[in-house]
Motif scaffolding. Structure first.
Motif, PDB file in Angstrom:
ATOM      1  N   GLU A   9      -7.103 -20.674  14.928  1.00 32.13           N
ATOM      2  CA  GLU A   9      -7.060 -21.971  15.585  1.00 32.13           C
ATOM      3  C   GLU A   9      -6.888 -23.080  14.566  1.00 32.13           C
ATOM      4  O   GLU A   9      -6.264 -24.099  14.839  1.00 32.13           O
ATOM      5  N   GLU A  10      -7.475 -22.921  13.393  1.00 34.16           N
ATOM      6  CA  GLU A  10      -7.335 -23.881  12.307  1.00 34.16           C
ATOM      7  C   GLU A  10      -7.002 -23.124  11.033  1.00 34.16           C
ATOM      8  O   GLU A  10      -7.301 -21.947  10.888  1.00 34.16           O
ATOM      9  N   GLY A  11      -6.397 -23.827  10.076  1.00 37.47           N
ATOM     10  CA  GLY A  11      -6.073 -23.189   8.812  1.00 37.47           C
ATOM     11  C   GLY A  11      -4.623 -22.732   8.776  1.00 37.47           C
ATOM     12  O   GLY A  11      -3.801 -23.118   9.603  1.00 37.47           O
ATOM     13  N   VAL A  12      -4.320 -21.880   7.799  1.00 40.98           N
ATOM     14  CA  VAL A  12      -2.952 -21.425   7.574  1.00 40.98           C
ATOM     15  C   VAL A  12      -2.904 -19.919   7.784  1.00 40.98           C
ATOM     16  O   VAL A  12      -3.610 -19.159   7.107  1.00 40.98           O
ATOM     17  N   GLY A  13      -2.058 -19.491   8.706  1.00 44.77           N
ATOM     18  CA  GLY A  13      -1.987 -18.082   9.050  1.00 44.77           C
ATOM     19  C   GLY A  13      -1.619 -17.198   7.879  1.00 44.77           C
ATOM     20  O   GLY A  13      -2.171 -16.110   7.709  1.00 44.77           O
ATOM     21  N   ALA A  14      -0.687 -17.650   7.017  1.00 44.87           N
ATOM     22  CA  ALA A  14      -0.263 -16.841   5.876  1.00 44.87           C
ATOM     23  C   ALA A  14      -1.417 -16.603   4.903  1.00 44.87           C
ATOM     24  O   ALA A  14      -1.540 -15.528   4.317  1.00 44.87           O
ATOM     25  N   VAL A  15      -2.267 -17.621   4.737  1.00 44.19           N
ATOM     26  CA  VAL A  15      -3.416 -17.471   3.855  1.00 44.19           C
ATOM     27  C   VAL A  15      -4.380 -16.440   4.424  1.00 44.19           C
ATOM     28  O   VAL A  15      -4.904 -15.584   3.701  1.00 44.19           O
ATOM     29  N   ASP A  16      -4.621 -16.523   5.720  1.00 47.60           N
ATOM     30  CA  ASP A  16      -5.521 -15.554   6.354  1.00 47.60           C
ATOM     31  C   ASP A  16      -4.982 -14.137   6.228  1.00 47.60           C
ATOM     32  O   ASP A  16      -5.741 -13.191   5.983  1.00 47.60           O
ATOM     33  N   ARG A  17      -3.671 -13.983   6.375  1.00 53.81           N
ATOM     34  CA  ARG A  17      -3.083 -12.649   6.247  1.00 53.81           C
ATOM     35  C   ARG A  17      -3.182 -12.145   4.806  1.00 53.81           C
ATOM     36  O   ARG A  17      -3.462 -10.965   4.569  1.00 53.81           O
ATOM     37  N   ALA A  18      -2.943 -13.041   3.840  1.00 56.16           N
ATOM     38  CA  ALA A  18      -3.078 -12.636   2.439  1.00 56.16           C
ATOM     39  C   ALA A  18      -4.509 -12.214   2.127  1.00 56.16           C
ATOM     40  O   ALA A  18      -4.745 -11.224   1.408  1.00 56.16           O
ATOM     41  N   LEU A  19      -5.476 -12.955   2.653  1.00 55.05           N
ATOM     42  CA  LEU A  19      -6.876 -12.594   2.431  1.00 55.05           C
ATOM     43  C   LEU A  19      -7.203 -11.250   3.067  1.00 55.05           C
ATOM     44  O   LEU A  19      -7.997 -10.473   2.527  1.00 55.05           O
ATOM     45  N   SER A  20      -6.580 -10.967   4.220  1.00 52.36           N
ATOM     46  CA  SER A  20      -6.844  -9.681   4.871  1.00 52.36           C
ATOM     47  C   SER A  20      -6.354  -8.522   4.007  1.00 52.36           C
ATOM     48  O   SER A  20      -6.933  -7.431   4.025  1.00 52.36           O
ATOM     49  N   VAL A  21      -5.295  -8.757   3.209  1.00 53.89           N
ATOM     50  CA  VAL A  21      -4.807  -7.721   2.297  1.00 53.89           C
ATOM     51  C   VAL A  21      -5.839  -7.470   1.200  1.00 53.89           C
ATOM     52  O   VAL A  21      -6.175  -6.320   0.886  1.00 53.89           O
ATOM     53  N   LEU A  22      -6.358  -8.539   0.619  1.00 54.11           N
ATOM     54  CA  LEU A  22      -7.345  -8.384  -0.455  1.00 54.11           C
ATOM     55  C   LEU A  22      -8.612  -7.710   0.047  1.00 54.11           C
ATOM     56  O   LEU A  22      -9.191  -6.847  -0.638  1.00 54.11           O
ATOM     57  N   PHE A  23      -9.065  -8.098   1.230  1.00 60.49           N
ATOM     58  CA  PHE A  23     -10.305  -7.532   1.764  1.00 60.49           C
ATOM     59  C   PHE A  23     -10.105  -6.143   2.365  1.00 60.49           C
ATOM     60  O   PHE A  23     -11.080  -5.516   2.788  1.00 60.49           O
ATOM     61  N   ALA A  24      -8.861  -5.649   2.376  1.00 56.03           N
ATOM     62  CA  ALA A  24      -8.626  -4.283   2.849  1.00 56.03           C
ATOM     63  C   ALA A  24      -9.155  -3.254   1.861  1.00 56.03           C
ATOM     64  O   ALA A  24      -9.416  -2.112   2.223  1.00 56.03           O
ATOM     65  N   PHE A  25      -9.311  -3.662   0.592  1.00 55.79           N
ATOM     66  CA  PHE A  25      -9.820  -2.745  -0.426  1.00 55.79           C
ATOM     67  C   PHE A  25     -11.337  -2.612  -0.308  1.00 55.79           C
ATOM     68  O   PHE A  25     -12.037  -3.603  -0.114  1.00 55.79           O
ATOM     69  N   GLU A  26     -11.811  -1.395  -0.449  1.00 59.31           N
ATOM     70  CA  GLU A  26     -13.239  -1.130  -0.410  1.00 59.31           C
ATOM     71  C   GLU A  26     -13.744  -0.826  -1.807  1.00 59.31           C
ATOM     72  O   GLU A  26     -12.966  -0.512  -2.716  1.00 59.31           O
ATOM     73  N   ALA A  27     -15.037  -0.934  -1.979  1.00 58.12           N
ATOM     74  CA  ALA A  27     -15.643  -0.727  -3.299  1.00 58.12           C
ATOM     75  C   ALA A  27     -15.288   0.653  -3.837  1.00 58.12           C
ATOM     76  O   ALA A  27     -15.377   1.655  -3.125  1.00 58.12           O
ATOM     77  N   GLY A  28     -14.871   0.681  -5.104  1.00 60.69           N
ATOM     78  CA  GLY A  28     -14.586   1.943  -5.769  1.00 60.69           C
ATOM     79  C   GLY A  28     -13.179   2.460  -5.604  1.00 60.69           C
ATOM     80  O   GLY A  28     -12.806   3.438  -6.252  1.00 60.69           O
ATOM     81  N   GLU A  29     -12.369   1.824  -4.758  1.00 61.73           N
ATOM     82  CA  GLU A  29     -11.001   2.286  -4.567  1.00 61.73           C
ATOM     83  C   GLU A  29     -10.099   1.790  -5.688  1.00 61.73           C
ATOM     84  O   GLU A  29     -10.165   0.624  -6.077  1.00 61.73           O
ATOM     85  N   GLU A  30      -9.233   2.662  -6.169  1.00 59.17           N
ATOM     86  CA  GLU A  30      -8.358   2.304  -7.275  1.00 59.17           C
ATOM     87  C   GLU A  30      -7.083   1.646  -6.767  1.00 59.17           C
ATOM     88  O   GLU A  30      -6.764   0.523  -7.099  1.00 59.17           O
ATOM     89  N   ALA A  31      -6.297   2.351  -5.992  1.00 60.76           N
ATOM     90  CA  ALA A  31      -5.016   1.830  -5.524  1.00 60.76           C
ATOM     91  C   ALA A  31      -4.753   2.337  -4.111  1.00 60.76           C
ATOM     92  O   ALA A  31      -5.169   3.440  -3.740  1.00 60.76           O
ATOM     93  N   LEU A  32      -4.051   1.535  -3.323  1.00 61.94           N
ATOM     94  CA  LEU A  32      -3.734   1.895  -1.951  1.00 61.94           C
ATOM     95  C   LEU A  32      -2.229   1.828  -1.733  1.00 61.94           C
ATOM     96  O   LEU A  32      -1.569   0.900  -2.211  1.00 61.94           O
ATOM     97  N   PRO A  33      -1.664   2.790  -0.987  1.00 64.66           N
ATOM     98  CA  PRO A  33      -0.236   2.739  -0.683  1.00 64.66           C
ATOM     99  C   PRO A  33       0.050   1.730   0.430  1.00 64.66           C
ATOM    100  O   PRO A  33      -0.854   1.289   1.151  1.00 64.66           O
ATOM    101  N   LEU A  34       1.314   1.378   0.542  1.00 63.36           N
ATOM    102  CA  LEU A  34       1.722   0.382   1.528  1.00 63.36           C
ATOM    103  C   LEU A  34       1.328   0.800   2.946  1.00 63.36           C
ATOM    104  O   LEU A  34       0.855  -0.025   3.733  1.00 63.36           O
ATOM    105  N   ALA A  35       1.517   2.073   3.257  1.00 63.69           N
ATOM    106  CA  ALA A  35       1.211   2.537   4.611  1.00 63.69           C
ATOM    107  C   ALA A  35      -0.265   2.343   4.952  1.00 63.69           C
ATOM    108  O   ALA A  35      -0.610   1.956   6.078  1.00 63.69           O
TER     109      ALA A  35
END
Length: 221
Positions: A9-35
């Motif tokens: 409702e407020e803010g910038v959608g692209a920023v929220d989507r970028a943050l969702s990418v960063l927060f997709a990583f969980e503790a201890g994970e090294e690398a994740l594939p695109l899929a």
């Protein structure tokens, strides 16, 4: 189940989507594939690739070699240190300044970043010939005194002569916190010519151990 982010409702959608990418990583994970990133964020792969390109430019994500896999980047560590009122950013810089003033060599503080080491804090020495690094630089974990400290967590001082660069050398010691946890590596670096002589290196090693012990007391170790 991943849910595709809705436009806020407020803010910038692209920023929220970028943050969702960063927060997709969980503790201890090294690398994740695109899929897997697409599954966790609910974003289309084409959208993800555009976001990842921006995050890579900011060093918030790093590509894992040539594979289509990504891991969290060193810029996040640097930002976290600036934002977090943690003892490290308060007590380590004065220790680095003392070491650089006393020895004339570059003084650095490294932390482990996956299978690399990150130069988190740095104080330049006064010698004209020295290695040129800036905070945020990533270096190999398997070469150099600080890398050996972060991999093996030894007691005492580790010395490396010409491992990463045939003309450069370093001495490093572990910095520990509560419970003996390894927090990072305190390092002095200079030329092989200056550091290869054990007699000349001895005062540097003593200074490193003194500052590492003082940091450990301050940080609850």
């Amino acid at each position: 189940m991943a849910v595709k982010p809705q436009a806020p409702e407020e803010g910038v959608g692209a920023v929220d989507r970028a943050l969702s990418v960063l927060f997709a990583f969980e503790a201890g994970e090294e690398a994740l594939p695109l899929a897997e990133l697409a599954r966790r964020t609910g974003l289309y792969k084409s959208t993800l690739l555009r976001l990842i390109a921006s995050l890579e430019r900011a060093r918030m994500l790093l590509r894992d070699g040539e594979a289509a896999r990504w891991r969290l980047g060193p810029a996040l560590v640097v930002l976290g240190l600036r934002a977090e009122p943690a003892p490290l950013r308060v007590v380590v810089p004065p220790a680095l300044r003392r070491l650089a003033d006393e020895t004339g060599e570059n003084a650095s503080f490294y932390v482990r970043q996956g299978e690399a080491r990150l130069c988190l804090l740095r104080e330049e020495g006064r010698h004209a010939v020295r290695d040129r690094l800036v905070p945020g630089s990533l270096l190999p974990l398997d070469r150099g005194a600080a890398g050996h400290v972060l991999r093996e967590a030894p007691e005492g001082v580790v010395v490396s002569l010409g491992e990463r660069d045939p003309e450069m050398a370093a001495v490093a010691a572990a910095v520990r916190g509560a419970g003996g946890a390894l927090l990072g590596a305190l390092c002095l670096s200079g030329t092989v010519t200056r550091l290869q002589d054990p007699a000349r290196r001895a005062p540097m090693e003593a200074a490193l151990l003194r500052e590492a012990a003082a940091l450990r007391r301050t940080l609850g170790g």
